[in-house]
Design a protein around this motif. Structure first.
Motif, mmCIF file in Angstrom:
data_model
loop_
_atom_site.group_PDB
_atom_site.id
_atom_site.type_symbol
_atom_site.label_atom_id
_atom_site.label_comp_id
_atom_site.label_asym_id
_atom_site.label_seq_id
_atom_site.Cartn_x
_atom_site.Cartn_y
_atom_site.Cartn_z
ATOM 1 N N PRO A 1 -4.997 10.105 5.415
ATOM 2 C CA PRO A 1 -4.588 8.942 4.597
ATOM 3 C C PRO A 1 -4.794 7.624 5.345
ATOM 4 C CG PRO A 1 -2.808 10.561 4.797
ATOM 5 C CD PRO A 1 -3.833 10.885 5.846
ATOM 6 N N ALA B 1 -0.450 4.427 -0.588
ATOM 7 C CA ALA B 1 -1.322 5.620 -0.560
ATOM 8 C C ALA B 1 -1.214 6.369 0.764
ATOM 9 C CB ALA B 1 -2.755 5.195 -0.832
ATOM 10 N N VAL B 2 -0.079 7.019 0.957
ATOM 11 C CA VAL B 2 0.163 7.702 2.240
ATOM 12 C C VAL B 2 0.012 9.213 2.138
ATOM 13 C CG1 VAL B 2 1.638 5.888 3.179
ATOM 14 C CG2 VAL B 2 2.663 7.701 1.775
ATOM 15 N N GLY B 3 -0.488 9.685 1.026
ATOM 16 C CA GLY B 3 -0.667 11.129 0.865
ATOM 17 C C GLY B 3 0.373 11.705 -0.083
ATOM 18 N N LYS C 1 -0.225 7.113 14.070
ATOM 19 C CA LYS C 1 0.522 8.361 13.855
ATOM 20 C C LYS C 1 -0.327 9.363 13.076
ATOM 21 C CE LYS C 1 3.906 11.129 14.044
ATOM 22 N NZ LYS C 1 4.262 11.795 15.304
ATOM 23 N N GLU C 2 -1.060 8.863 12.086
ATOM 24 C CA GLU C 2 -1.931 9.759 11.315
ATOM 25 C C GLU C 2 -3.014 10.367 12.213
ATOM 26 O OE1 GLU C 2 -1.744 11.071 8.394
ATOM 27 O OE2 GLU C 2 -0.012 9.944 7.700
ATOM 28 N N TYR D 1 5.982 3.195 7.062
ATOM 29 C CA TYR D 1 4.866 2.310 6.694
ATOM 30 C C TYR D 1 5.216 1.514 5.440
ATOM 31 C CZ TYR D 1 0.076 1.048 5.179
ATOM 32 O OH TYR D 1 -1.056 0.379 4.760
ATOM 33 N N HIS E 1 6.956 8.726 9.391
ATOM 34 C CA HIS E 1 6.083 7.564 9.644
ATOM 35 C C HIS E 1 5.479 7.023 8.349
ATOM 36 C CE1 HIS E 1 2.935 10.688 9.515
ATOM 37 N NE2 HIS E 1 2.065 9.724 9.329
ATOM 38 N N LYS E 2 5.365 7.872 7.338
ATOM 39 C CA LYS E 2 4.839 7.402 6.045
ATOM 40 C C LYS E 2 5.890 6.512 5.361
ATOM 41 C CE LYS E 2 2.132 11.623 5.578
ATOM 42 N NZ LYS E 2 0.762 11.615 5.101
ATOM 43 N N ASP F 1 0.863 -1.186 0.000
ATOM 44 C CA ASP F 1 0.000 0.000 0.000
ATOM 45 C C ASP F 1 0.904 1.243 0.000
ATOM 46 O OD1 ASP F 1 -1.866 1.994 0.525
ATOM 47 O OD2 ASP F 1 -2.216 1.375 2.614
ATOM 48 N N VAL G 1 -1.553 13.233 14.064
ATOM 49 C CA VAL G 1 -1.445 14.424 13.209
ATOM 50 C C VAL G 1 -2.825 15.066 13.039
ATOM 51 C CG1 VAL G 1 -0.719 15.259 10.928
ATOM 52 C CG2 VAL G 1 0.542 13.401 12.004
ATOM 53 N N PRO H 1 -4.950 3.948 5.896
ATOM 54 C CA PRO H 1 -4.260 2.911 5.100
ATOM 55 C C PRO H 1 -5.242 1.995 4.372
ATOM 56 C CG PRO H 1 -4.084 2.454 7.455
ATOM 57 C CD PRO H 1 -4.694 3.817 7.325
ATOM 58 N N TYR I 1 -4.569 12.200 -4.543
ATOM 59 C CA TYR I 1 -4.985 12.883 -3.306
ATOM 60 C C TYR I 1 -5.685 14.204 -3.589
ATOM 61 C CZ TYR I 1 -1.479 9.498 -2.126
ATOM 62 O OH TYR I 1 -0.777 8.330 -2.058
ATOM 63 N N PHE J 1 0.856 2.958 11.617
ATOM 64 C CA PHE J 1 0.771 4.074 10.662
ATOM 65 C C PHE J 1 -0.463 4.924 10.941
ATOM 66 C CE2 PHE J 1 -1.018 5.555 6.532
ATOM 67 C CZ PHE J 1 -0.117 6.578 6.318
#
Lengths: 435, 384
Positions: free
Chosen positions: B129, A152-154, B145-146, A166, A162-163, A150, B149, B131, A351, B142
């Motif tokens: 975002p 799709a973290v932005g 943490k999001e 991941y 952290h993105k 995956d 934020v 997951p 996004y 993940f």
């Protein structure tokens, strides 16, 4: 746009080599088992350098370019689409998927012979259809092990540790999975080599595209499709990176010598999203007006990796090697690989269409464009997402826009005559006449 | 369309009124509390965190009316639901919102968010975002943490801190709502469910529009009434409805007027919305992340395994389902991608299916003919 200058033009010297590399890729995949090697399948965007750590006898089949090859073969494509529909898959789904599934169902490889079943699936996921595509492939083939990352973290402008973690975490899991699935020991040196090749090929492709800022443009988009495709097949492979070095040198030489893609260039355009692959002749039709598509965010940024240059222009991203970074181990390679790939221009619009509009307006300005062609592509939700907002944004930015509906891989949804008529009208509004 | 039953309207009136008068409710809520209202586009939105900040999270839904305002903004090959949602914003029907947010789900609905953000003046907007690979052990850290934020962003917007107590209280209210909903839905397992599918949908839809504390109080009162309630008509064929987002009450009413009762669903306007609780364990945000990662997934996140198939089969068995209506919003790719596998599994388990494709408005007459034929087929099975 009444310029009647006739530019020098010449065929690309490395054209035949590009064709040869592409066919070799499909042949290598088909014959992998005869050579005792492994076959894997996954998308053109997948982190292909990672399976390369399994050995030098591992060959891939990337799904979208394979499906585009089917789409260009209209009789076979129609049989594939109908086979997928007969198997109860909806007609409005991604046409690449349906062509690909049809090829599996019919058990026919578009390059000849039966469909070569992959040993495992190595995919990434940003579009809703990416991972789901291969769930179906696995169903159709009676079960194939699948790993999917995956991504799709932005948008890259908001990238954060952290993105990266991941993605890198999933990659580490993926490598363990590859070892378990194939029974092979993973070689980090091969991974590092693959990652470096990919940095080189994707940056060099951006450099090649940047040469098209020149007037006249040294390349036309129709030809670029046959060149960028190599990085959608094998971006991590040395052969691709080396070929792009050769191509870059030739394109540079064309610019220095004023060699144009077409002799009558007087209207510079860009397209958007995949073209209708069975109808690339529309590009030749455009040339009758001296209209040249110099590329698109799709052709530039599907594979090319870019950055802002000190002079404010858009150019090839500086590779870690160019920055003097030495890649020593797996984790470092994966972190650099992740950061690099997350900056891919064609991932940003997932996004926000507004980020894409900004990039397109930037291309329009830096590549000196007169107009923009937006392909409302019914065959691809991923690249058509937000396209109506792109139209509004580009008009607001002051660029003439022609929108047309079609489908990259389903000829039943492309009306060639109507698109030509629309193009005639667009040329008229721009004051461009046929030769 | 004439109903074959005469239901007491009173039992569900509160919930129905909330749905029908959602704008009025929202304005009054703001006046009463001084709080802010945030519209969200997908049920992956971590409502607990917003509620902890004193926000009323409300779901943005469509109106099932033909409209002509979204064509310039969303290409017509995307689902009618996302266009219907955006139309509500463009028509000013959510003018009471102070903010909007989306937790990343399918490509379709996120276009409603991005166009709304661009064209409808709003004080606050946030893209979370969420997951996709919810089957990965990496997803919870993940998302945690999001959520941190997102919390910081909310605090900055509101100019106040969200403390642990706020979060605990919000989680308690939301979990209570889910528990009460389960209790109501549990009653649908019986031979004579005391509520219809339409009424069950009213409950879920209204819960996405009002303050959960008020909803909880109304659910508690409802449970008391339901204990003594009997539907004034036979249950008929026990159906399940599943697929894309579905808030088409007219359709549900029509089916139930043909001698059937929907006893369960797998929709984000149904069980998927409330099925899983937040299990508080140590880190609060991690617990919330755990809930959203492990909830019954939308098909857009259900990979590499199709876990939803097993879940749907379990529901069908537990609720003694005789047939399933598999519906999808036109162009809804994630569901389209699952429907062949899901249909195959249901049919193999002896649950016959009827596939229907939905648009903003549905051809009730034509659908009725198909539904009647489907029910006739199921009833014939009962005879032999």
């Amino acid at each position: 746009m009444t310029n009647k200058t006739k530019y020098k033009t010449a065929p690309l010297k490395c054209w035949a080599k590009a064709k040869e590399l592409r066919l070799k890729y499909y042949d290598d995949y088909a014959k992998a088992h005869e050579r005792g090697g492994l076959r894997w399948a996954g998308g053109a965007w997948t982190f292909s350098a990672i399976p390369s750590g399994l050995g030098e006898d591992v060959w891939s089949l990337t799904s979208e370019p394979y499906a585009a090859s089917i789409a260009a073969n209209k009789p076979f494509s129609m049989r594939c689409l109908e086979a997928a529909e007969k198997a109860s898959y909806a007609r409005d789904l991604c046409s690449y998927m349906r062509n690909y599934w049809g090829s599996v169902i019919l058990n026919e490889y578009v390059f000849g012979g039966p469909f070569p079943k992959p040993d495992f699936i190595w995919q990434d996921h940003i579009c809703c259809s990416h991972a789901k595509w291969y769930q179906v492939v696995s169903d159709l083939e009676g079960g194939i092990p699948q790993f999917c990352i995956d991504v799709a973290v932005g948008p890259y402008q908001a990238v954060a540790p952290h993105k990266i973690d991941y993605l890198v975490g999933q990659m580490h899991d993926g490598i363990e999975w590859l070892e378990k699935t194939t029974g092979r020991k993973y070689d980090d040196e091969l991974l590092i080599e693959g990652v470096k090749n990919e940095f080189r090929s994707t940056s060099t492709w951006a450099e090649i595209c940047a040469y098209n800022k020149n007037v006249p443009a040294p390349l036309d988009e129709k030809s670029m499709y046959s060149l960028y495709v190599l990085a959608t097949l094998n971006k991590h492979d040395r052969s691709t990176a080396d070929f792009y070095d050769e191509l870059r040198d030739e394109v540079k030489e064309r610019v220095e010598n004023g060699i144009a893609a077409i002799p009558n260039e007087r209207c510079r355009l860009m397209s958007d999203t995949q073209p209708p692959w069975g109808f690339l002749s529309i590009f030749r039709y455009m040339e009758k007006f001296g209209a040249l598509s110099v590329g698109s965010l799709y052709t530039f940024g599907l594979i090319g990796i870019w950055e802002d240059k000190p002079d404010g222009s858009w150019g090839p991203r500086t590779t870690p090697m160019q920055q003097g970074v030495e890649i020593r181990d797996r984790d470092q390679a994966l972190r650099l690989y992740t950061d690099w790939t997350l900056s891919k221009p064609e991932w940003q619009h997932f996004y926000s269409p507004h980020i894409k509009t900004e990039m397109m307006a930037r291309i329009a300005k830096e590549w000196h464009l007169d107009g923009i062609l937006l392909h409302y592509n019914r065959g691809c939700e991923g690249l058509s997402v937000g396209i109506a907002e792109n139209r509004l944004g580009l008009i607001e930015a002051g660029y003439p826009v022609m929108a047309f509906e079609g489908n990259m891989g389903d000829e039943r949804e492309f009306d060639e005559a109507r698109v030509r008529d629309r193009f005639d009208a667009f040329m008229e509004t721009l004051g461009v006449k046929k030769d | 369309m004439a109903s074959q039953t005469v239901l007491d309207q009173e039992t569900f009136q509160t919930f129905r009124n909330w749905r029908l008068q959602r704008a009025q409710y929202a304005r009054q809520w703001k006046e009463r509390t001084g709080g802010k209202i945030v519209g969200y586009f997908c049920t992956y939105a971590p409502e607990e965190l917003m509620y902890a900040a004193g926000i009323l999270p409300v779901r943005i839904l469509g109106s099932h009316e033909v409209q002509d305002v979204t064509e310039p903004h969303i290409f017509a090959m995307f689902c009618p639901f996302c266009r219907d949602c955006l139309a509500q914003g463009l028509k000013g029907r959510f003018d009471y919102l102070d903010g909007i947010m989306i937790a990343q789900s399918c490509l379709h609905i996120r276009q409603a968010y991005t166009s709304w953000e661009k064209h409808i003046p709003i004080d606050y907007s946030y893209y979370l975002p969420m997951p996709h690979k919810v089957q990965s052990s990496r997803a919870i850290p993940f998302l945690t943490k999001e959520l941190e934020v997102f919390q910081e962003s909310l605090e900055k917007w509101l100019g106040k801190r969200i403390n642990d107590r706020n979060i605990d209280e919000a989680v308690e209210v939301y979990n209570r709502n889910r528990e009460l909903m389960w209790k109501v839905f549990e009653l649908r397992k019986g031979d004579s469910p005391p509520l219809t599918g339409e009424e069950a949908m009213e409950l879920v839809l209204s819960s996405q529009m009002v303050d959960k504390q008020e909803h909880n109080a109304a659910l508690e009162a409802l449970l008391t009434r339901l204990a003594k309630r009997e539907l004034p008509r036979p249950t008929g064929t026990r159906l399940m409805v599943l697929g894309s987002e579905n808030d088409d009450l007219e359709f549900i009413r029509m089916v139930e007027s043909c001698g059937a009762t929907f006893v369960i669903d797998d929709h984000c306007t149904g069980t998927r919305y409330f099925w899983n609780n937040v299990e508080v364990d140590g880190n609060r945000l991690s617990s919330i992340a755990d809930r959203y990662v492990k909830r019954v997934p939308c098909p857009s996140k259900d990979w590499p395994e199709r876990t939803r198939v097993a879940h749907v089969l379990e529901l069908a068995q537990a609720y003694n389902v005789q047939g399933a209506i598999v519906m999808q919003q036109k162009f809804c790719d994630p569901h389209e991608l699952d429907i062949p596998a899901l249909t195959k599994a249901l049919n193999a388990a002896g649950v016959k299916t009827l596939f229907l494709e939905f648009d903003v408005t549905v051809p009730i007459g034509q659908f009725k003919v198909r539904v009647e034929a489907f029910l006739e087929m199921l009833q014939e099975d009962d005879l032999f």
